[in-house]
Structure formats: structure tokens, C-alpha cells
Design a protein around this motif. Structure first.
Motif, short mmCIF file in Angstrom:
data_model
loop_
_atom_site.label_atom_id
_atom_site.label_comp_id
_atom_site.label_asym_id
_atom_site.label_seq_id
_atom_site.Cartn_x
_atom_site.Cartn_y
_atom_site.Cartn_z
N ARG A 176 69.68 37.71 145.77
CA ARG A 176 68.81 36.61 145.33
C ARG A 176 69.58 35.29 145.35
O ARG A 176 69.10 34.29 145.88
CB ARG A 176 68.30 36.92 143.92
CG ARG A 176 67.42 35.85 143.36
CD ARG A 176 66.74 36.32 142.06
NE ARG A 176 66.06 35.19 141.48
CZ ARG A 176 66.64 34.32 140.65
NH1 ARG A 176 67.90 34.50 140.28
NH2 ARG A 176 65.98 33.29 140.19
N ARG A 220 63.32 42.44 151.26
CA ARG A 220 63.79 42.50 149.87
C ARG A 220 62.83 43.29 148.98
O ARG A 220 63.26 43.98 148.05
CB ARG A 220 63.96 41.06 149.36
CG ARG A 220 64.50 40.96 147.96
CD ARG A 220 64.81 39.50 147.63
NE ARG A 220 64.88 39.28 146.19
CZ ARG A 220 65.93 39.60 145.45
NH1 ARG A 220 67.00 40.13 146.02
NH2 ARG A 220 65.93 39.39 144.16
N LEU A 247 62.58 38.14 152.91
CA LEU A 247 61.86 38.34 151.65
C LEU A 247 61.01 39.60 151.69
O LEU A 247 60.90 40.32 150.70
CB LEU A 247 61.00 37.11 151.32
CG LEU A 247 61.79 35.81 151.12
CD1 LEU A 247 60.87 34.68 150.71
CD2 LEU A 247 62.89 36.00 150.06
N ARG A 265 71.13 43.54 144.19
CA ARG A 265 69.89 42.80 144.45
C ARG A 265 70.00 41.39 143.86
O ARG A 265 69.49 40.43 144.44
CB ARG A 265 68.74 43.58 143.80
CG ARG A 265 67.40 43.15 144.29
CD ARG A 265 66.34 44.22 144.09
NE ARG A 265 65.11 43.78 144.75
CZ ARG A 265 64.17 43.07 144.13
NH1 ARG A 265 64.26 42.78 142.86
NH2 ARG A 265 63.10 42.66 144.81
N LYS A 266 70.70 41.32 142.74
CA LYS A 266 70.88 40.02 142.08
C LYS A 266 71.69 39.07 142.96
O LYS A 266 71.36 37.90 143.11
CB LYS A 266 71.61 40.28 140.76
CG LYS A 266 71.46 39.20 139.74
CD LYS A 266 71.98 39.68 138.40
CE LYS A 266 72.70 38.52 137.73
NZ LYS A 266 73.67 38.97 136.73
#
Ligand code: AMP
Ligand code: MG
Length: 272
Positions: free
Chosen positions: A178, A202, A199, A174-175
Motif C-alpha cells: 500500500r 491487490r 489495484l 500488504r501494508k
């Protein structure tokens, strides 16, 4: 040391993505080694596809899935453009058109399956029907939950008919997502790729991971295995995909048809 295809293949009935490190690089030391091996693999793929096309009996289907920014487009560009376009097609599956939505979910997929001698690359696939459809509850659970069985039956059918099916889940953290989404905002050349929808998706990260875990566990079969590709490092992702494709084509070992020609006579005719 396990080969890359062995290390990344999904086996068994349970998959916990938390146990698959997206930054891992099993079977490869570093970026330099990866670049060298990728180049070798691309040369092998070139030869093997030529033989597959000439043989004209079997085909190869490559399925790419992954969260937004995982690198589906990147893999095609870096590791799969080596395929001669005469004999290869890329299909991107989007939200079904009205015509597609009026049919069963495998209809648009089957039409895109590779012909004998060909390669097809799916950027997203029939798996969306047990991923986005499930996560957003686009149809009731009792409908999407039948998808796994139908998918296995479909892939088994393709396999029996001579199609080798390889499925890649491009696994990012997930990082890392981003960072990549931020890059789409920061770099003018990447801005066109940014979509608000990314988004929204996400925020459903956990739901998607669970949906992927179930799809990987239930639909990784002998005839159509899933591979989890650690994709936080692009150089490893591209190498791993190329390596698994080479390995599969080598196992298929396509052979050019033997031409039965009377060379002496034919050369004599060309002498004039
Ligand atoms: P992209 O790959 O960024 O061009 O986006 C394509 C979009 O189509 C993604 O958001 C997918 O989740 C969506 N999509 C693909 N197949 C389906 C499907 N069967 N049902 C609903 N949405 C889909
Ligand atoms: Mg997108």
C-alpha cells in the motif's frame, strides 16, 4: 547463526507465508552492515562471472517473482547490474503475445535460458502459469495444476545440462505494498510505474499468497531451490539476493581454461 542462504531457503512440503516475516533481517544487523556486505558481494560477483564466462561450460539462471512493487526491478538495478552485459541478459515476461500463447507455456522460457558461460535474469517467469493464470482462472484447474510437475521436470533438465537455477520470491506485506503504491501516486518520478491493474491484483492478495505457497512448496527442489526474501526493507532484500548469488557462484567455482602457451616463443614473435 545461520547463513543468509540457509535461513531463507524453502525446505519441506508445506509453506505458510504468514510464518515468514517480510520485515525480518536474518543474518544481518543493520543497514550499514548490509551496505558494506553488498559492496563486497558485488565485487565477488564481478570476479566470479568473469570466470563463468571464461570457463564457458555452465550457466546461471536467476528467477525473480513477487507481488507488484515487491522489488523485482529494484533488485536488478541494485544487486544485479554488476553482471557484465556481455554474458548477461534480463528477460521480462509479460502477458503472452499471440505467438507465445500459440505454444506450450515453457516455449518462450526455454528460448531465454542462458547459454553456456552466461547469466540470465528472469523478471517474472514460467511461474506466472501457476500464479496469475491460476488466480484468474485463465485456464481450467486441471491444466494449470499440471504445471508444477512440468516445471520441475524442466528445471531438472536445465540443471542436468549445467545451469544453476536460483529462484527468489520477494516477500512483502500488504501494508508495505500500500505504501509503495501510494508512493507511485505521490512521487512524480514514480508515476509512470503505476498501473490500474496493480489495484485489481491487490484485491486478490489472499489468492496470490496461496498460489505462491503452493509453487514454493512444490517446486523448491535440490536442483532449483526457492528462497523467500523478506523484502519490506529494501536494503535487506538487495543484500540477501546478492549473498545467495555469491554463495551459488562460489559453489560452482568456475575455472578459467588453462592456456597452453609457449610464452617465450610468442614473446619473441611480438618483439618485432
Ligand atoms: P509487469 O511485470 O508489471 O510489467 O506486468 C506484466 C504482467 O504480465 C503481469 O500482470 C503478469 O501477471 C502478466 N503475465 C506474465 N506472464 C503471464 C502469463 N503467462 N499469463 C498471463 N499473464 C502474464
Ligand atoms: Mg507492474
Amino acid at each position: 547463526m545461520k547463513s543468509i542462504p540457509e535461513a531463507l531457503k524453502v525446505r519441506g512440503r508445506a509453506v505458510r507465508l504468514a510464518r515468514w516475516n517480510p520485515r525480518a533481517t536474518p543474518g544481518c544487523k543493520d543497514k550499514d552492515e548490509a551496505a558494506e556486505r553488498l559492496a563486497q558481494n558485488l565485487a565477488r560477483i564481478d570476479t566470479l562471472q568473469y570466470r563463468l564466462y571464461g570457463e564457458s561450460r555452465r550457466s546461471l539462471l536467476i528467477v525473480l517473482q513477487g507481488m507488484d512493487t515487491a522489488g523485482k526491478d529494484g533488485v536488478i538495478r541494485n544487486a544485479l547490474t554488476v553482471f557484465n552485459p556481455q554474458g548477461c541478459r534480463v528477460w521480462s515476461f509479460k502477458v503472452p503475445t499471440p505467438d507465445e500463447a500459440a505454444h506450450d507455456f515453457l516455449w518462450r522460457i526455454h528460448r531465454a535460458a542462458p547459454a553456456r558461460g552466461d547469466v540470465a535474469i528472469f523478471n517474472r517467469s514460467h511461474y506466472e502459469d501457476v500464479l496469475v493464470v491460476r488466480v484468474h482462472g485463465l485456464v481450467p484447474r486441471n491444466v494449470w495444476s499440471r504445471g508444477y510437475k512440468l516445471i520441475n521436470a524442466f528445471e531438472s533438465h536445465l540443471h542436468e545440462q549445467g545451469t544453476r537455477v536460483l529462484k527468489f520470491f520477494l516477500h512483502i506485506s500488504r501494508k508495505e505494498q500500500r505504501q509503495r503504491l501510494l508512493a507511485r501516486l505521490d512521487e512524480p518520478l514514480k508515476r509512470w510505474k503505476f498501473s490500474d491493474a496493480d489495484l485489481t491484483e491487490r484485491t486478490r492478495w489472499r489468492g496470490y499468497q496461496r498460489a505462491y505457497e503452493e509453487a514454493l512448496a512444490r517446486c523448491s527442489t535440490k536442483y532449483a531451490p526457492w528462497y523467500v526474501i523478506p523484502s519490506d526493507r529494501k536494503w535487506y532484500r538487495d543484500l540477501a539476493v546478492s549473498e545467495i548469488v555469491v554463495d551459488a557462484l562460489e559453489q560452482m567455482n568456475p575455472r578459467l581454461p588453462k592456456a597452453k602457451l609457449d610464452l617465450k616463443r610468442l614473446r619473441a614473435r611480438l618483439a618485432r
